[in-house]
Every structure is written in C-alpha cells, then in structure tokens.
Scaffold this active site. Structure first.
Site, mmCIF file in Angstrom:
data_model
loop_
_atom_site.group_PDB
_atom_site.id
_atom_site.type_symbol
_atom_site.label_atom_id
_atom_site.label_comp_id
_atom_site.label_asym_id
_atom_site.label_seq_id
_atom_site.Cartn_x
_atom_site.Cartn_y
_atom_site.Cartn_z
ATOM 1 N N LYS A 267 78.926 -17.756 -33.526
ATOM 2 C CA LYS A 267 78.376 -16.503 -33.007
ATOM 3 C C LYS A 267 78.368 -16.451 -31.486
ATOM 4 O O LYS A 267 78.550 -15.391 -30.887
ATOM 5 C CB LYS A 267 76.976 -16.304 -33.560
ATOM 6 C CG LYS A 267 76.941 -16.050 -35.057
ATOM 7 C CD LYS A 267 75.522 -15.824 -35.540
ATOM 8 C CE LYS A 267 75.500 -15.452 -37.013
ATOM 9 N NZ LYS A 267 76.096 -16.464 -37.880
ATOM 10 N N HIS B 205 70.087 -2.401 -39.457
ATOM 11 C CA HIS B 205 71.249 -3.266 -39.615
ATOM 12 C C HIS B 205 72.358 -2.432 -40.255
ATOM 13 O O HIS B 205 72.288 -2.074 -41.424
ATOM 14 C CB HIS B 205 70.881 -4.455 -40.513
ATOM 15 C CG HIS B 205 71.963 -5.464 -40.672
ATOM 16 N ND1 HIS B 205 71.698 -6.792 -40.912
ATOM 17 C CD2 HIS B 205 73.299 -5.368 -40.620
ATOM 18 C CE1 HIS B 205 72.835 -7.458 -41.012
ATOM 19 N NE2 HIS B 205 73.832 -6.599 -40.853
ATOM 20 N N GLU C 271 79.119 -6.545 -37.961
ATOM 21 C CA GLU C 271 77.723 -6.180 -38.123
ATOM 22 C C GLU C 271 77.105 -5.793 -36.781
ATOM 23 O O GLU C 271 77.314 -6.456 -35.771
ATOM 24 C CB GLU C 271 76.944 -7.335 -38.757
ATOM 25 C CG GLU C 271 77.552 -7.799 -40.074
ATOM 26 C CD GLU C 271 76.597 -8.607 -40.915
ATOM 27 O OE1 GLU C 271 75.480 -8.881 -40.438
ATOM 28 O OE2 GLU C 271 76.961 -8.961 -42.037
ATOM 29 N N ARG D 125 84.996 -12.603 -44.179
ATOM 30 C CA ARG D 125 85.121 -12.772 -45.630
ATOM 31 C C ARG D 125 84.728 -11.477 -46.305
ATOM 32 O O ARG D 125 84.326 -10.512 -45.653
ATOM 33 C CB ARG D 125 84.181 -13.891 -46.100
ATOM 34 C CG ARG D 125 82.735 -13.668 -45.642
ATOM 35 C CD ARG D 125 81.771 -14.642 -46.245
ATOM 36 N NE ARG D 125 80.470 -14.630 -45.612
ATOM 37 C CZ ARG D 125 79.513 -13.735 -45.815
ATOM 38 N NH1 ARG D 125 79.741 -12.718 -46.640
ATOM 39 N NH2 ARG D 125 78.350 -13.809 -45.209
#
Length: 664
Positions: free
Chosen positions: A116, A208, A275, A297
């Site tokens: 990340k 989110h 995201e 994925r």
C-alpha cells in the site's frame, strides 16, 4: 481457451469459479486440506487433489504443493480466487516458471499495488488523490508513533501488504498507539507473512466506494462502474451495493477516470478493484474522495457488479488470461438497475461478531425473482476454525435500489440456518435500517447503531406453540395424532428460550391439538409435519386464525434444539433432558474460556498476579483475527492453563481468577 484449470482456493469462490468453467466446457481441479475433505467445492470439481493439513500454511498457502498439484493434474492454468495466494507475486512467478498460466495480473502489478505504501506513492505521481499519511519504509515503532502524532489523531494503522480488514487498527490517542501497533503487526504477519505497516489519517464519516476495473494486457482498460461498501464492522464489509447511492455523473466520471488511470499506471491485466475513501459528511463531490488501495484480484462483492452489468467477470478473467482481448468497449457497458449483497457468516453479532465453528445442521436459502445465492457449504458441512467463516453471499437485484434491498431482505427472511449461530438476523436488521434505506450511511453506521441491530424480539406465542408441539414427541403426521381410548392425553412441555423457562400443556386429538397455559386457549388444525418442516392453521378463541410455518428440529444427544422460522424471524428453543443436571461449569465466572479453537498469541499474566476487571489476560488468534480476553472482575490469577504459541480448543479454560490470593 483452456481445457483444464486448477482452482487454488476453497469455499464459495471455488464453487463460483467451477460453475462458470463448467458452462464454458472447462474441466476443473480442486485442491483441499484435511479439514475440507468433504467440502462442496471438492464434490463439484471434476478432480480434486489433497494438499495437506488443515492450517492454511500447510495447504492452501503452500506454493510448492499448489503448483505441484496443477502439474500432476494436467491443468494448464491456475485461478487463485481471492484471499490465500491470490495477491502473492511469488506465487505468480512460480506458476509462470512451471509453464502454467496465472489467471490474474502480472507479478509486477501485484508487487506494486500489493504494498500500500508503494501504491500510494505511485498514485501521487499519477495525480490520483491519496489519504494523508506516512507510507515510507521506516518501520521503527518510535518513529511511526511520532508520524502518527504529526498526522493527528485519530489515525489508522494498516498492514502494508494487507486487505480485508486484517492488520488494521484505529488509534485515538498517543497512549493507545504502542499496543495497537503490536497487535496490528502480529495479525499482519499471520495473515500476509509481512508485518510492515503504514499510517493514515482517519477520515471522519467516511464512505467506502470502489471501482471495478478490467484490463486485457493489450493496453485496453475499462471500468464496470462503482460499488458502495460503506456498511462495515471491524473494517470488513457486510453489505455492498452497486451503483453507489447519491452518485452523480460528475463524481462518477472523476472517480472512474482515476481508477482507470491507476490500472493503466501498472499495465493492468485481469479483474481489479480500485478503492476510494469518500467524504460522507454531505453529498458526494468530485474533489471529496481519495485513493485507498487497489486489490489486484476478483473481489468478494463482484456479484453485484455482475448483476448490474450482465457480464460474468470470471468468464472475462478466463478469456483474458487465455490471450483474448476484452469482449466489450467502455461505451458498451451499461448500468442495469441496482443490486445489493449481504455476506452471511457463521458469527455471533451479539458477542462481538465472534466467529463460530461447527456443523451446519440445516441450511435453507430464501428464493424469488432477482435473488442470487453464492454458497460454499451445505447442510451437514463443518465450518472450520482454520478459515474464513463465510456461509454464503445473498444478492438481491431490482430495477431500483428499494426493490433490490427489499428482495435481499426477502431472501434473508426465507433463510434458515441451525447448528451454529449466524449473522442472518443482523443482516435483516440492516436491510430495515432507516439511514441505510435512505442511502446516508458511512463506515461508522453499524457501530453507532449496534444495540438496535443486534436486539432480538421476544418469541411470540405462535413460535412458542410450534416449538412446544415439536418438543412434545407426539406423532403429528396422521389424522389420529394423540388418539387415546380413555380420556384426554395431556402433555406438559418445558422449554428454555435463553434464560427464560416456558411451560405449555398440549392436548391432542382428532387431527388437531389444543394448547393451554400460554394465556388464551388456541387450537392447531390442518397439521402437516414431516419431521422437520411444519405447517398448521392456528385458531384462536376469538375466531381469528392464521397459517403457521415452519420449524427445524435438531436433536443432539439428550438435548433437543428447536429453531422456528416465523414471519422472517428465527426463534431458538431447547428442551433439556430432565435426567441431566445443570452444567455448573457455566457459572464459574472466574474461568476465562477459549471462545473457539485457535492459537494463543500472548499470555499477559501468571499465577498469583493481581488483576482488575478489564485487564488483558490472553490474546488468541482464530480465523485470521485476534481476540483479546480480559478479566471479568477484580481478583488474583489462581492458575494459567495455556502457553504462548500453543493451541487451545474452544471452551477450554485458559485462566482462572479468584477473589482472594491462594497461596501454596
């Protein structure tokens, strides 16, 4: 196209991949551990290869064993599913070296986006907005604590190689940082084999929202719109939907363009998800979202995207991996209504969402128009303590958001699970939540409304009567049920509903049953009972009536467990063997029991140590999550029955606390 593939996964995602492969005429090879010998994915595949012992490190995470299984079975490619090895670039390299095809992105893309901190630096270079934080290489605890102070509390500590909420902790004060960092690192190391972390500013009232992207490795990248995943607990998604409520054309354009740019930056091939965290304090804004991470994925929630676009993403994965271009252009992808997905887990919401392990005695899903269920287990299967406790994903699709959520709730209403505790009722409560129905949720909605979401209604008299009748042992299948030559055959039944003791008297005869002692007298007529499924017409003294259905009766030794599904609610009862005494062990409040089978990671106390209520005693790890066990009262540690690194069986006594110090 491939003729045979190996699926390096288990559970519902393995079953999901098998179904698409079968439709395309592709043979499938399953892999399984000792715990999964009788699993559904093993039964459905054309062939299955045993990997090893139940722990994932000895089976599903063993790269050498998985690759060897593929070669031995004659598979041409490996589909990783999600979780396990799906985002492990070393696995991708090993698959390629073995002459096999990895059904997913290149190792370089996974390496870049899998860490990340590196991904956020790349996104900053690409002009994609990122959440403020520290994403560097310095992992010194004191340095990280200093950076957290500079960012400003509250902050999130996140595993650099993580995902799915594992290795993530919110920290509100400087005093809490050290313990949170240690816990985060342990969990990250266990789940991902990498304990590095990053620090980010915690966004208040965050939403989110993620964008499904797909690349073919030929320079073509498309998006399949967005999903809202704001309903979360412990940073894990609970209900996901597509499209996002309140999404405007301007925000969608900005967000999807950023997602496609992120995928192009790593020459992405296959299915991926970018995201974002969005500011949920007001309407969505083009300048009010930030890149969080990219999952290289297929996502757990991919069915909602499939429902609103009409495309099979697993089929796309197979075709792109086989060298084919993307099957459609961006302008050919349309939104078709709305879809919402609920993750059905074996867990206890009223007990901190503690995962449940054990046998599923009965499993039935609701059905109807616009309903899809992706399940990885059947009645009779075991939910293992070694893996994620997901039972199924239930998806509702409709022309509008309200219709999709209504259909999802109806499917949950008709879902009946016995043998272990599930989050079914919690999910139903979420579907009714006013804030969620209005589309005004953020990631804190569940925590704020937890008391109402886990509250359970008292059992209505109808449910009690059905349970009493089932517990009576009467033969209810024929017209002469309860027939007695001389006088009435009266049966008194005692039930336990939690701590409550309930008594009812049953008088059968002539194909119907009178039930007394529960207030007014009622009659049950037109009784149909096949041993598990029940229906009858209930007639009250005032002349009103209704048709009742249905229940499941499960008998285990001397204990009879009865689960009644009535009007979408489930009610649990027990009839204990009257010859058995009460189990005194439940009343030893000083005994700290293992909530489930797992590994003891920390033991903070020793015999003779004084403790106060709330003090941490033991930290256990089970189903990839850490659980802290604390002292229920002030006192002294009489004995410790566990060791760090050792395994503890569910229900085992780990620590015993006494009110007074016991010497000698």
């Amino acid at each position: 196209m491939f003729s045979r593939i190996l699926i390096a996964n288990r559970g519902e995602i393995a079953v999901r991949i098998i179904k698409t492969a079968r439709r395309l005429g592709i043979k499938t090879v399953a892999v399984y551990s000792q715990a999964d010998r009788g699993a559904l994915h093993v039964a459905l595949a054309d062939e299955a290869v045993f990997l090893g012992a139940a722990p994932a490190t000895e089976s599903y995470l063993d790269i050498g064993k998985v690759v060897a299984a593929a070669l031995a079975s004659g598979a041409e490619a490996i589909h990783p599913g999600y979780g396990f090895l799906s985002e492990n670039p070393d696995f991708v390299d090993a698959v390629g070296k073995a002459g096999l095809t990895f059904i997913g992105p290149a190792a370089a893309s996974i390496r870049t986006m899998g860490l990340k901190d590196a991904a956020k630096r790349l996104m900053e270079e690409a002009g994609v907005p990122v959440v403020p934080g520290y994403h560097g290489d310095n992992q010194d605890a004191a340095f990280l604590k200093l950076e957290a102070g500079k960012i400003g509390y509250p902050v999130l500590i996140k595993a650099s190689a993580g995902g799915g909420g594992k290795g993530m902790r919110r920290v509100d004060t400087d005093d809490d940082f050290d313990a949170a960092l240690q816990s985060c690192r342990r969990e990250a190391k266990s789940a991902f084999g990498d304990d590095r972390v990053l620090i980010e500013k915690y966004i208040s009232s965050p939403r989110h929202i993620e964008v499904q992207v797909f690349g073919d490795g030929r320079g073509n990248v498309v998006h399949l719109f967005e999903r809202d995943c704001s309903l979360q607990r412990r940073h894990q998604k609970v209900i996901e939907e597509a499209p996002a409520p309140g999404m405007t054309d301007a925000v969608r354009t900005a967000m999807t363009e950023a997602a496609v740019a992120a995928a192009r930056a790593v020459a992405y091939k296959g299915a991926g998800t970018v995201e974002f965290i969005a500011d949920g304090t007001g309407p969505l804004r083009p300048d009010g979202f930030w890149f969080m991470e990219m999952n290289t994925r297929l996502q757990v929630e991919h069915p909602v995207t499939e429902m609103v676009t009409g495309f099979d993403l697993v089929e796309w994965q197979l075709r792109v991996a086989a060298g084919e271009p993307l099957p459609v252009r961006q302008d050919e992808i349309r939104l078709l209504g709305h879809a919402a997905e609920a993750r059905l887990y074996a867990e206890d919401p009223a007990n901190g969402f503690l995962p449940q392990a054990g046998r599923i005695d009965h499993l039935e899903f609701g059905s109807g128009e616009g309903i899809r269920v992706d399940a990885g287990v059947r009645a009779g299967d075991q939910v293992s303590p070694y893996y994620d406790p997901m039972i199924a994903k239930v998806i509702g699709h409709g022309k509008s958001r309200d219709e999709a959520i209504d259909r999802l709730k109806n499917a949950l209403d008709g879902t009946h699970i016995t043998g272990l505790t599930s989050n079914r009722d919690f999910l139903r409560a979420l579907c009714r939540d006013e804030i969620f129905r209005q589309g005004r949720m953020d990631t804190g909605l569940i925590d704020r409304g937890m008391d109402g979401l886990i509250a359970r209604p008292d059992a209505p008299e109808e449910a009690i009567l059905i349970a009493a009748l089932a517990a009576s042992g009467l033969d209810l299948s024929g017209p002469h049920c309860g027939f007695r030559l001389w006088g009435e055959a009266s049966h008194r039944v005692t039930l336990h509903a939690g701590e409550e003791v309930i008594e009812r008297r049953i008088v059968p005869g002539g194909g119907r049953v009178r039930l007394l002692d529960g207030g007014e007298e009622v009659l049950l007529e037109e009784i149909v009972f096949d041993g598990r499924t029940f229906s009858a017409r209930l007639v009250r003294a005032n002349g009103s009536d209704r048709v009742l259905a249905r229940l499941v009766v499960d008998v285990h030794g001397g204990e009879q467990r009865i689960s009644v599904l009535l009007d979408g609610e489930t009610y649990a009862f027990e009839r204990l063997d009257p010859l058995e005494g009460e189990d005194a062990a439940h009343h030893h409040s000083g005994e700290i029991l293992a909530p489930m089978t797992g590994i003891v990671r920390l033991v903070d106390v020793g015999a003779g140590v004084a403790v106060k209520a709330g003090d941490r005693l033991v930290v256990m790890e089970a189903m990839k999550m850490e659980y802290t066990l604390r002292s229920p009262r002030d006192g002294f540690v009489d004995a410790v029955f566990c060791t760090e690194g050792g395994q503890a069986e569910g229900g085992a006594v780990l620590v015993r606390i006494t009110e007074e110090r016991l010497d000698g």
